[in-house]
Design a protein around this motif. Sequence first.
Motif, mmCIF file in Angstrom:
data_model
loop_
_atom_site.group_PDB
_atom_site.id
_atom_site.type_symbol
_atom_site.label_atom_id
_atom_site.label_comp_id
_atom_site.label_asym_id
_atom_site.label_seq_id
_atom_site.Cartn_x
_atom_site.Cartn_y
_atom_site.Cartn_z
ATOM 1 N N ALA A 1 0.836 -1.206 0.000
ATOM 2 C CA ALA A 1 0.000 0.000 0.000
ATOM 3 C C ALA A 1 0.870 1.255 0.000
ATOM 4 O O ALA A 1 0.603 2.210 -0.744
ATOM 5 C CB ALA A 1 -0.940 -0.008 1.201
ATOM 6 N N ALA A 2 1.926 1.263 0.811
ATOM 7 C CA ALA A 2 2.832 2.417 0.848
ATOM 8 C C ALA A 2 3.531 2.599 -0.492
ATOM 9 O O ALA A 2 3.723 3.725 -0.953
ATOM 10 C CB ALA A 2 3.852 2.243 1.971
ATOM 11 N N ARG A 3 3.893 1.490 -1.141
ATOM 12 C CA ARG A 3 4.543 1.576 -2.457
ATOM 13 C C ARG A 3 3.631 2.264 -3.456
ATOM 14 O O ARG A 3 4.074 3.122 -4.228
ATOM 15 C CB ARG A 3 4.922 0.176 -2.954
ATOM 16 C CG ARG A 3 5.527 0.170 -4.352
ATOM 17 C CD ARG A 3 6.001 -1.206 -4.778
ATOM 18 N NE ARG A 3 5.111 -2.293 -4.460
ATOM 19 C CZ ARG A 3 4.065 -2.668 -5.205
ATOM 20 N NH1 ARG A 3 3.763 -2.004 -6.308
ATOM 21 N NH2 ARG A 3 3.326 -3.707 -4.844
ATOM 22 N N HIS A 4 2.347 1.935 -3.435
ATOM 23 C CA HIS A 4 1.402 2.584 -4.354
ATOM 24 C C HIS A 4 1.311 4.082 -4.062
ATOM 25 O O HIS A 4 1.282 4.898 -4.991
ATOM 26 C CB HIS A 4 0.023 1.942 -4.256
ATOM 27 C CG HIS A 4 -0.037 0.595 -4.880
ATOM 28 N ND1 HIS A 4 0.031 0.403 -6.241
ATOM 29 C CD2 HIS A 4 -0.144 -0.633 -4.327
ATOM 30 C CE1 HIS A 4 -0.032 -0.889 -6.507
ATOM 31 N NE2 HIS A 4 -0.134 -1.541 -5.363
ATOM 32 N N GLU A 5 1.263 4.453 -2.798
ATOM 33 C CA GLU A 5 1.212 5.875 -2.420
ATOM 34 C C GLU A 5 2.474 6.599 -2.889
ATOM 35 O O GLU A 5 2.405 7.689 -3.459
ATOM 36 C CB GLU A 5 1.059 6.028 -0.902
ATOM 37 C CG GLU A 5 -0.272 5.586 -0.357
ATOM 38 C CD GLU A 5 -1.418 6.509 -0.740
ATOM 39 O OE1 GLU A 5 -1.181 7.662 -1.154
ATOM 40 O OE2 GLU A 5 -2.572 6.047 -0.626
ATOM 41 N N LEU A 6 3.624 5.989 -2.658
ATOM 42 C CA LEU A 6 4.885 6.621 -3.041
ATOM 43 C C LEU A 6 5.041 6.710 -4.557
ATOM 44 O O LEU A 6 5.552 7.700 -5.076
ATOM 45 C CB LEU A 6 6.056 5.852 -2.418
ATOM 46 C CG LEU A 6 6.170 5.962 -0.901
ATOM 47 C CD1 LEU A 6 7.104 4.898 -0.359
ATOM 48 C CD2 LEU A 6 6.628 7.360 -0.495
ATOM 49 N N ALA A 7 4.589 5.689 -5.276
ATOM 50 C CA ALA A 7 4.716 5.672 -6.743
ATOM 51 C C ALA A 7 3.893 6.765 -7.408
ATOM 52 O O ALA A 7 4.194 7.173 -8.531
ATOM 53 C CB ALA A 7 4.324 4.309 -7.286
#
Length: 109
Positions: free
Chosen positions: A68-74
């Motif tokens: 989930a954090a990866r999607h936010e950061l991307a």
Amino acid sequence: AFDQIAALTPANAVIGSTMNDGAIDLYARRATFRPGEWSAEELVRFVEAMQRAQRRVLLLDDGAATSAARHELAARYALQPIAVLDVPLFGVVDGTAGVLWEITLTKDE
């Protein structure tokens, strides 16, 4: 895997994970953070603070929270895959499990 993290990252790197943070700290001797409960705004503030301090920010995709954090950061940053590591997983990863990502630049730069 944690020896690989130590070899692939500078000593002042900060690495986000779901629950491998203790092992990263103990075996790779790298600072960690757990972004699972952070809002998108908190993630951005953290990454920007680390960039100002000239610290590389990485994310070990080891569970649902880091995915989930990866999607936010991307949505805001460029993410560069560094390696796929054989680490314990905590929940479903929605891509290749165990990828160590580096958060590099804002997308508009």
